[in-house]
Structures are given as structure tokens and as C-alpha cells.
Design a protein around this motif. Structure first.
Motif, PDB file in Angstrom:
ATOM      1  N   LEU A  13       0.862  -1.340   0.006  1.00  0.00           N
ATOM      2  CA  LEU A  13      -0.127   0.119  -0.082  1.00  0.00           C
ATOM      3  C   LEU A  13       0.986   1.355  -0.033  1.00  0.00           C
ATOM      4  CD1 LEU A  13      -2.848  -0.805   2.576  1.00  0.00           C
ATOM      5  CD2 LEU A  13      -2.907  -0.779  -0.019  1.00  0.00           C
ATOM      6  N   GLU A  14       1.837   1.216   0.832  1.00  0.00           N
ATOM      7  CA  GLU A  14       2.769   2.420   0.795  1.00  0.00           C
ATOM      8  C   GLU A  14       3.378   2.758  -0.513  1.00  0.00           C
ATOM      9  OE1 GLU A  14       5.433   1.481   4.069  1.00  0.00           O
ATOM     10  OE2 GLU A  14       4.093   1.736   5.613  1.00  0.00           O
ATOM     11  N   ALA A  15       3.682   1.660  -1.333  1.00  0.00           N
ATOM     12  CA  ALA A  15       4.291   1.891  -2.678  1.00  0.00           C
ATOM     13  C   ALA A  15       3.247   2.132  -3.639  1.00  0.00           C
ATOM     14  CB  ALA A  15       5.036   0.631  -3.184  1.00  0.00           C
ATOM     15  N   THR A  21      -3.091  10.788 -10.659  1.00  0.00           N
ATOM     16  CA  THR A  21      -2.445  11.949 -10.077  1.00  0.00           C
ATOM     17  C   THR A  21      -1.025  11.543  -9.550  1.00  0.00           C
ATOM     18  OG1 THR A  21      -3.359  11.481  -8.056  1.00  0.00           O
ATOM     19  CG2 THR A  21      -4.426  12.841  -9.530  1.00  0.00           C
ATOM     20  N   HIS A  22      -0.624  10.567  -9.538  1.00  0.00           N
ATOM     21  CA  HIS A  22       0.582   9.875  -8.596  1.00  0.00           C
ATOM     22  C   HIS A  22       0.649  10.390  -7.082  1.00  0.00           C
ATOM     23  CE1 HIS A  22       2.041   8.699 -12.718  1.00  0.00           C
ATOM     24  NE2 HIS A  22       1.617   9.885 -12.991  1.00  0.00           N
ATOM     25  N   ALA A  23      -0.544  10.718  -6.635  1.00  0.00           N
ATOM     26  CA  ALA A  23      -0.645  11.169  -5.282  1.00  0.00           C
ATOM     27  C   ALA A  23      -0.806   9.942  -4.444  1.00  0.00           C
ATOM     28  CB  ALA A  23      -1.981  12.134  -5.041  1.00  0.00           C
ATOM     29  N   PRO A  24      -0.508   9.917  -3.188  1.00  0.00           N
ATOM     30  CA  PRO A  24      -0.623   8.972  -2.225  1.00  0.00           C
ATOM     31  C   PRO A  24      -2.014   8.340  -2.214  1.00  0.00           C
ATOM     32  CG  PRO A  24       0.513  10.452  -1.028  1.00  0.00           C
ATOM     33  CD  PRO A  24       0.020  11.165  -2.625  1.00  0.00           C
ATOM     34  N   LEU A  25      -2.483   7.079  -1.777  1.00  0.00           N
ATOM     35  CA  LEU A  25      -3.764   6.803  -1.499  1.00  0.00           C
ATOM     36  C   LEU A  25      -3.973   6.233  -0.236  1.00  0.00           C
ATOM     37  CD1 LEU A  25      -3.340   3.970  -4.493  1.00  0.00           C
ATOM     38  CD2 LEU A  25      -5.023   6.160  -4.658  1.00  0.00           C
ATOM     39  N   SER A  26      -5.188   6.327   0.228  1.00  0.00           N
ATOM     40  CA  SER A  26      -5.645   5.829   1.528  1.00  0.00           C
ATOM     41  C   SER A  26      -6.286   4.582   1.415  1.00  0.00           C
ATOM     42  CB  SER A  26      -6.193   7.027   2.313  1.00  0.00           C
ATOM     43  OG  SER A  26      -7.407   7.361   1.776  1.00  0.00           O
ATOM     44  N   TYR A  27      -6.195   3.871   2.269  1.00  0.00           N
ATOM     45  CA  TYR A  27      -6.901   2.468   2.511  1.00  0.00           C
ATOM     46  C   TYR A  27      -7.858   2.390   3.094  1.00  0.00           C
ATOM     47  CZ  TYR A  27      -7.402  -2.561   3.522  1.00  0.00           C
ATOM     48  OH  TYR A  27      -7.874  -3.792   3.719  1.00  0.00           O
ATOM     49  N   ASP A  28      -9.312   2.168   2.831  1.00  0.00           N
ATOM     50  CA  ASP A  28     -10.591   2.069   3.237  1.00  0.00           C
ATOM     51  C   ASP A  28     -10.834   0.644   3.406  1.00  0.00           C
ATOM     52  OD1 ASP A  28     -13.192   1.835   3.987  1.00  0.00           O
ATOM     53  OD2 ASP A  28     -13.803   3.495   2.720  1.00  0.00           O
ATOM     54  N   ALA A  29     -10.548   0.044   4.972  1.00  0.00           N
ATOM     55  CA  ALA A  29     -10.636  -1.460   4.918  1.00  0.00           C
ATOM     56  C   ALA A  29     -12.088  -2.018   4.686  1.00  0.00           C
ATOM     57  CB  ALA A  29      -9.977  -1.806   6.323  1.00  0.00           C
ATOM     58  N   ASP A  30     -13.144  -1.045   5.286  1.00  0.00           N
ATOM     59  CA  ASP A  30     -14.340  -1.322   5.393  1.00  0.00           C
ATOM     60  C   ASP A  30     -15.222  -1.602   4.118  1.00  0.00           C
ATOM     61  OD1 ASP A  30     -14.624  -1.473   7.955  1.00  0.00           O
ATOM     62  OD2 ASP A  30     -15.275   0.592   8.104  1.00  0.00           O
ATOM     63  N   ARG A  31     -14.664  -0.675   2.941  1.00  0.00           N
ATOM     64  CA  ARG A  31     -15.179  -0.956   1.805  1.00  0.00           C
ATOM     65  C   ARG A  31     -14.125  -1.411   0.669  1.00  0.00           C
ATOM     66  NH1 ARG A  31     -18.807   4.331   0.281  1.00  0.00           N
ATOM     67  NH2 ARG A  31     -19.410   2.752  -1.202  1.00  0.00           N
ATOM     68  N   GLN A  32     -12.975  -1.912   1.054  1.00  0.00           N
ATOM     69  CA  GLN A  32     -11.965  -2.713   0.390  1.00  0.00           C
ATOM     70  C   GLN A  32     -11.715  -1.972  -0.919  1.00  0.00           C
ATOM     71  OE1 GLN A  32     -10.232  -5.966   0.937  1.00  0.00           O
ATOM     72  NE2 GLN A  32     -10.513  -4.655   2.935  1.00  0.00           N
ATOM     73  N   GLU A  33     -11.123  -0.520  -0.600  1.00  0.00           N
ATOM     74  CA  GLU A  33     -10.679   0.218  -1.629  1.00  0.00           C
ATOM     75  C   GLU A  33      -9.630   1.182  -1.244  1.00  0.00           C
ATOM     76  OE1 GLU A  33     -15.206   1.602  -3.242  1.00  0.00           O
ATOM     77  OE2 GLU A  33     -14.312   2.861  -1.571  1.00  0.00           O
ATOM     78  N   LEU A  34      -8.894   1.522  -2.368  1.00  0.00           N
ATOM     79  CA  LEU A  34      -7.728   2.560  -2.096  1.00  0.00           C
ATOM     80  C   LEU A  34      -8.354   3.855  -2.727  1.00  0.00           C
ATOM     81  CD1 LEU A  34      -4.773   0.395  -3.535  1.00  0.00           C
ATOM     82  CD2 LEU A  34      -5.390   0.941  -1.054  1.00  0.00           C
ATOM     83  N   VAL A  35      -8.338   5.008  -1.686  1.00  0.00           N
ATOM     84  CA  VAL A  35      -9.089   6.038  -2.213  1.00  0.00           C
ATOM     85  C   VAL A  35      -7.870   7.373  -2.546  1.00  0.00           C
ATOM     86  CG1 VAL A  35     -10.434   7.924  -1.094  1.00  0.00           C
ATOM     87  CG2 VAL A  35     -10.690   5.707  -0.440  1.00  0.00           C
ATOM     88  N   SER A  36      -8.132   8.050  -3.895  1.00  0.00           N
ATOM     89  CA  SER A  36      -7.351   8.910  -3.993  1.00  0.00           C
ATOM     90  C   SER A  36      -8.197  10.249  -3.841  1.00  0.00           C
ATOM     91  CB  SER A  36      -7.054   8.837  -5.679  1.00  0.00           C
ATOM     92  OG  SER A  36      -6.006   9.855  -5.944  1.00  0.00           O
ATOM     93  N   LYS A  37      -7.731  11.058  -2.962  1.00  0.00           N
ATOM     94  CA  LYS A  37      -8.504  12.222  -2.848  1.00  0.00           C
ATOM     95  C   LYS A  37      -8.046  13.116  -3.707  1.00  0.00           C
ATOM     96  CE  LYS A  37      -8.735  11.391   2.217  1.00  0.00           C
ATOM     97  NZ  LYS A  37      -7.965  11.735   3.618  1.00  0.00           N
ATOM     98  N   ALA A  38      -6.914  12.953  -4.348  1.00  0.00           N
ATOM     99  CA  ALA A  38      -6.549  14.171  -5.289  1.00  0.00           C
ATOM    100  C   ALA A  38      -7.327  13.882  -6.554  1.00  0.00           C
ATOM    101  CB  ALA A  38      -5.041  13.830  -5.748  1.00  0.00           C
TER     102      ALA A  38
END
Length: 61
Positions: A13-15, A21-38
Motif C-alpha cells: 500500500l505504501e508503494a 495523479t501520482h498522489a498517495p492513496l489511503s486504504y478504506d478497509a471497510d469498503r476494500q478500496e484505495l482512495v485517491s483524494k486528489a
């Protein structure tokens, strides 16, 4: 963790970054998603594998 969820490797996940956007992603464990706020997108994780395709992503409001 929700039913049927596969644990995600934190080092992986850190990689990962948003492919748009090449922006960092956050992990939403409940929805099983990687979220790009950008990009205002949420990429699904299926069977422990992130699906990093814009066409598969869910638009965020």
C-alpha cells in the motif's frame, strides 16, 4: 474487516500511488478500496488485488 476481505500488505500500500495523479492513496478497509483524494476516485480491491484502472474506480462526491 468485512466478510470476505483479504488482508492487504501494508508495504504494498505504501508503494502504490494514484495512476492519474501520482498522489498517495489511503486504504478504506471497510469498503476494500484505495482512495485517491486528489483524483476523487476509489479503486476497488478484489481478492487482495488492487484494481488500479480508472474505468473500474468509483467516483467520490
Amino acid at each position: 474487516m468485512s466478510d470476505g476481505a483479504v488482508p492487504i500488505d501494508r508495504r504494498m500500500l505504501e508503494a502504490l500511488v494514484c495512476p492519474l495523479t501520482h498522489a498517495p492513496l489511503s486504504y478504506d478497509a471497510d469498503r476494500q478500496e484505495l482512495v485517491s483524494k486528489a483524483a476523487h476516485l476509489a479503486y476497488p480491491i478484489r481478492g487482495g488485488i488492487p484494481i488500479m484502472l480508472e474505468s473500474e474506480a468509483r467516483a467520490l462526491e
